[in-house]
Design an enzyme around this catalytic site. Structure first.
Site, PDB file in Angstrom:
ATOM      1  N   HIS A 199      47.017   2.400 -27.058  1.00 52.16           N
ATOM      2  CA  HIS A 199      45.895   1.576 -27.296  1.00 52.16           C
ATOM      3  C   HIS A 199      44.643   2.389 -27.686  1.00 52.16           C
ATOM      4  O   HIS A 199      44.432   3.657 -27.173  1.00 52.16           O
ATOM      5  CB  HIS A 199      45.080   0.891 -26.250  1.00 52.16           C
ATOM      6  CG  HIS A 199      44.193  -0.347 -26.549  1.00 52.16           C
ATOM      7  ND1 HIS A 199      42.975  -0.033 -27.162  1.00 52.16           N
ATOM      8  CD2 HIS A 199      44.506  -1.782 -26.537  1.00 52.16           C
ATOM      9  CE1 HIS A 199      42.604  -1.306 -27.350  1.00 52.16           C
ATOM     10  NE2 HIS A 199      43.451  -2.325 -27.044  1.00 52.16           N
ATOM     11  N   SER A 227      30.779  14.645 -26.473  1.00 46.96           N
ATOM     12  CA  SER A 227      31.645  15.794 -25.715  1.00 46.96           C
ATOM     13  C   SER A 227      32.864  15.594 -25.875  1.00 46.96           C
ATOM     14  O   SER A 227      33.310  14.411 -25.943  1.00 46.96           O
ATOM     15  CB  SER A 227      31.173  15.433 -24.140  1.00 46.96           C
ATOM     16  OG  SER A 227      31.936  15.927 -23.286  1.00 46.96           O
ATOM     17  N   LYS A 243      34.234  12.983 -23.124  1.00 48.36           N
ATOM     18  CA  LYS A 243      33.687  11.886 -22.916  1.00 48.36           C
ATOM     19  C   LYS A 243      33.898  11.175 -24.239  1.00 48.36           C
ATOM     20  O   LYS A 243      33.774   9.875 -24.065  1.00 48.36           O
ATOM     21  CB  LYS A 243      32.173  11.960 -22.360  1.00 48.36           C
ATOM     22  CG  LYS A 243      31.993  12.444 -21.176  1.00 48.36           C
ATOM     23  CD  LYS A 243      30.529  12.865 -21.041  1.00 48.36           C
ATOM     24  CE  LYS A 243      30.246  13.536 -19.541  1.00 48.36           C
ATOM     25  NZ  LYS A 243      28.763  13.542 -19.207  1.00 48.36           N
ATOM     26  N   GLY A 244      33.652  11.718 -25.353  1.00 43.08           N
ATOM     27  CA  GLY A 244      33.993  10.912 -26.536  1.00 43.08           C
ATOM     28  C   GLY A 244      32.529  10.077 -26.429  1.00 43.08           C
ATOM     29  O   GLY A 244      31.534  10.555 -26.321  1.00 43.08           O
ATOM     30  N   GLY A 251      21.244   8.314 -27.421  1.00 39.01           N
ATOM     31  CA  GLY A 251      22.134   9.378 -27.036  1.00 39.01           C
ATOM     32  C   GLY A 251      22.256  10.481 -27.929  1.00 39.01           C
ATOM     33  O   GLY A 251      21.606  10.523 -28.963  1.00 39.01           O
ATOM     34  N   PRO A 252      23.163  11.806 -27.726  1.00 40.04           N
ATOM     35  CA  PRO A 252      23.079  12.870 -28.670  1.00 40.04           C
ATOM     36  C   PRO A 252      23.948  12.522 -29.801  1.00 40.04           C
ATOM     37  O   PRO A 252      24.690  11.560 -29.905  1.00 40.04           O
ATOM     38  CB  PRO A 252      23.971  13.787 -27.404  1.00 40.04           C
ATOM     39  CG  PRO A 252      24.605  13.093 -26.781  1.00 40.04           C
ATOM     40  CD  PRO A 252      23.936  12.148 -26.364  1.00 40.04           C
TER      41      PRO A 252
END
Length: 293
Positions: free
Chosen positions: A86, A181, A184-185, A176-177
């Site tokens: 997926h 990461s 983490k994506g 967020g940034p």
């Protein structure tokens, strides 16, 4: 009678095979019981993905439960070692809030809840987070932001592996940034009216044929209105048509099943009876009334 401002949140993590990771995510949800109730867990090992369904008042306990689950998942799941059939953009791939009544004010309330949760996740957990639906200032759709981020780019062998995004994101996140990461994506979070997920098993290993069928059934491909569909590998020698029914009152599972069967016959393969990955909106409302009794 329906309690005012009752909301549902669906949260999808890119993991189904690690019992320890899933236990951590579920424990994070249960810390907020009974204010927040985990009513469903749908695991798919071929996809290596689990969907969770939470129900609560559209208020801060639900936001805290969602942020807690996301944090637990990010701690337990490393996208660099993930593989599944997926598509996904992050260790926590998708979160969506739905009001359980149809009032416009209720959608606005869950949109505010989604935006607040996105800010918490982006700022405190340092994950680029994208908003869609009523939570986005321009009403951007889930499919649109996924398309911009390359979600629908299919690998040749039908298996998504590792991190799908480069360090330079093609679209600036809403929270967020600006750099994801590697472990983490990114996360996509929205607020919409009710959506049903309905999947139809295809008895063929020809994933390209199933993808052609999915394109034909989707509204984008000239098929059924308010239906989105993907053709995906689903285990050895099998595939499935995975559908989002964006307006189930307009086009429901029976109509989707009928069209999939007709198109599959034209493509030369058989299909099975489809299935829902979650309870219906009406069933969740009934369950919520029972839990309150």
């Amino acid at each position: 009678m329906l309690r005012p401002m009752l909301a549902c949140c669906k949260l999808y993590v890119s993991e189904s095979r690690s019992a320890a990771a899933l236990r951590a995510v579920e424990q994070a949800a249960r810390r907020h019981h009974p204010a927040v109730v985990l009513v469903n867990r749908f695991a798919d090992d071929a996809y290596n993905r689990v969907g969770y369904t939470l129900v609560a008042d559209a208020s801060s306990p639900l936001r805290r439960a969602v942020v807690g689950m996301v944090g637990a998942a990010l701690d337990a799941i490393d996208l660099r070692s993930h593989a599944g059939a997926h598509p996904r953009l992050g260790a926590v791939d998708h979160v969506c809030f739905h009001p359980l009544d149809a009032a416009a004010s209720s959608l606005r309330l869950v949109a505010d809840l989604a935006a607040a949760a996105a800010a918490d996740i982006g700022d405190n957990l340092q994950v680029p987070t994208y908003l869609y639906g009523a939570a986005h200032r321009e009403g951007r759709t889930l499919a649109a932001i996924r398309r911009q981020l390359g979600y629908f780019h299919s690998p040749r062998d039908g298996q998504w592996r590792g991190v799908p995004l480069s360090a330079e994101l093609p679209v600036a996140p809403d929270a967020g940034p600006g750099t994801p990461s590697a472990s983490k994506g990114v996360l996509v979070m929205g607020a919409t009216g009710w959506v049903d997920n309905y999947n139809v098993p295809a008895r063929t290993g020809d994933v390209e044929a199933v993808r052609r069928l999915a394109r034909r059934i989707s509204e984008r491909g000239g098929g059924l209105p308010s239906v989105q569909a993907m053709g995906l590998a689903h285990g050895n020698g099998a595939a499935e048509v995975a559908c989002n029914l964006l307006d189930p009152g307009r086009v429901g599972a029976e109509e989707v099943q009928s069209m999939v069967e007709r198109l599959a016959e034209e493509e030369g393969f058989a299909v099975g009876k489809g299935y829902f990955t979650d309870f219906s909106r009406h069933k969740i409302i009934e369950m919520s009334a029972y839990l309150e009794a």
